[in-house]
Design an enzyme around this catalytic site. Structure first.
Site, PDB file in Angstrom:
ATOM      1  N   THR A  92       0.793  -1.233   0.000  1.00 52.26           N
ATOM      2  CA  THR A  92       0.000   0.000   0.000  1.00 52.26           C
ATOM      3  C   THR A  92       0.825   1.283   0.000  1.00 52.26           C
ATOM      4  OG1 THR A  92      -0.151  -0.205   2.399  1.00 52.26           O
ATOM      5  CG2 THR A  92      -2.005  -1.044   1.102  1.00 52.26           C
ATOM      6  N   TYR A  93       2.147   1.203   0.027  1.00 51.08           N
ATOM      7  CA  TYR A  93       2.948   2.432  -0.062  1.00 51.08           C
ATOM      8  C   TYR A  93       2.912   2.938  -1.496  1.00 51.08           C
ATOM      9  CZ  TYR A  93       5.157   1.023   4.406  1.00 51.08           C
ATOM     10  OH  TYR A  93       5.408   0.652   5.703  1.00 51.08           O
ATOM     11  N   SER A  94       2.550   4.143  -1.841  1.00 54.17           N
ATOM     12  CA  SER A  94       2.101   5.180  -0.924  1.00 54.17           C
ATOM     13  C   SER A  94       0.628   5.473  -1.238  1.00 54.17           C
ATOM     14  CB  SER A  94       2.924   6.438  -1.105  1.00 54.17           C
ATOM     15  OG  SER A  94       4.302   6.200  -0.902  1.00 54.17           O
ATOM     16  N   GLY A 133       1.217   0.955  -4.179  1.00 53.17           N
ATOM     17  CA  GLY A 133       1.952   0.203  -5.188  1.00 53.17           C
ATOM     18  C   GLY A 133       3.151   0.918  -5.760  1.00 53.17           C
TER      19      GLY A 133
END
Length: 314
Positions: free
Chosen positions: A52-54, A62
């Protein structure tokens, strides 16, 4: 640089873990490549990211995995790098989720973005507190059997759910977590030391603390109330600017001057002096910051230094 082994694995790492949350957020692709090159060039090899970054940039995430994947491909150095990523975090699209369906789907998506055939260390990022532990661990077992994941780790699990995970794994022959990623630093000690340290010892976990520098507070650059208004992180770290936080900063000043180094280097060296800590997670957005962080393993604090920091950070 001397490597250490993540417990219950054959993964060899240098004792600083680069936090990839900045890739695709405060660092664009080119700058991310520069930071990764410098990090590896200094003898380090452990990179931490998450699916989930960012997400706070585009709502899904992604970007960090994609940048790391492009860098790995362009440098041709996958065999020399230990990659950790995570599953289960909340985004605008879904809540916390460590169901079998979500884990299997997310692992394939992470592999695609990273451009690799396996993930070295795969974390339960957040617990949804709904999915049965056996379901989660069974999904990881399938990923390990398929060669997509080598080992699993935990972050943000309650002590009770962490304990249950080991009990279920032992009873059912399922994979066990080999590492823990807790919130731990000089101004955030109680949670880890009270609730998790005993479990770390009991299960022989390697420990990779996140927010090792308290979101920048322990760098010493925040010295007045006005300083907190100059950064997006100010609101989140102003809480540390109390009597205890000021005492910690003063001690860091004294010790950094004594050793001719930076406050952040001292704060990380304190973590590395802790017997249960394996490799703090840190991020950097400039070469100067990275130099400060990478100097920590070489700084050996003496007993007087450690006792002072222990006392003021109680």
């Amino acid at each position: 640089m001397k490597k250490i082994e993540i417990q219950h694995t054959d993964l060899q790492i240098a004792p600083i873990n680069f936090g990839g949350n900045v890739f695709g957020w405060t660092l664009d692709e080119q700058k991310s490549f520069e930071m990764l090159d410098k990090f590896v060039g200094a003898g380090f090899n452990f990179i931490d990211t998450a699916d989930t970054y960012s997400w706070w940039v585009n709502g899904t995430g992604g970007q960090s995995e994609e940048i790391i994947g492009k860098w790995l491909k362009s440098r041709g150095n996958r065999q020399n790098i230990v990659i950790a990523t995570k599953v289960g975090s909340e985004t605008k699209e879904h809540g916390y989720d460590i169901s079998r369906k979500h884990i299997l789907k997310s692992a394939d998506e992470s592999l695609r973005r990273l451009g690799v055939d396996h993930i070295d260390l795969y974390y339960t990022h957040f617990d949804d507190n709904i999915t049965p532990v056996e379901e989660t661990l069974s999904a990881y077992a399938d990923l390990i059997k398929a060669g997509k994941v080598r080992y699993i780790a935990a972050s943000n699990l309650s002590p009770a759910r962490l304990t249950e995970s080991f009990d279920v794994a032992e009873k059912n022959g399922l994979p066990k977590y080999v590492a823990l990623q807790p919130h731990y630093n000089l101004v955030e000690r109680t949670g880890f030391e009270t609730d998790y340290a005993g479990l770390v010892e009991k299960y022989g976990l390697s420990v990779f603390p996140y927010w090792s520098l308290a979101a920048g507070f322990l760098t010493g650059k925040y010295r007045t109330e006005a300083d907190f208004d100059k950064t997006a992180r100010g609101g989140g770290i102003r809480k540390y600017f109390d009597a205890k936080g000021k005492a910690v900063l003063k001690a860091l000043d004294v010790i950094s001057e004594k050793h001719g180094t930076k406050q952040a280097t001292v704060a990380l060296a304190w973590l590395l002096a802790k017997p249960l800590i394996t490799a703090p997670i840190v991020s950097a957005t400039s070469e100067r910051q990275l130099d400060t962080l990478c100097a920590a393993p070489a700084l050996k604090l003496d007993t007087e230094d450690i006792e002072l920091l222990n006392e003021v950070s109680k």
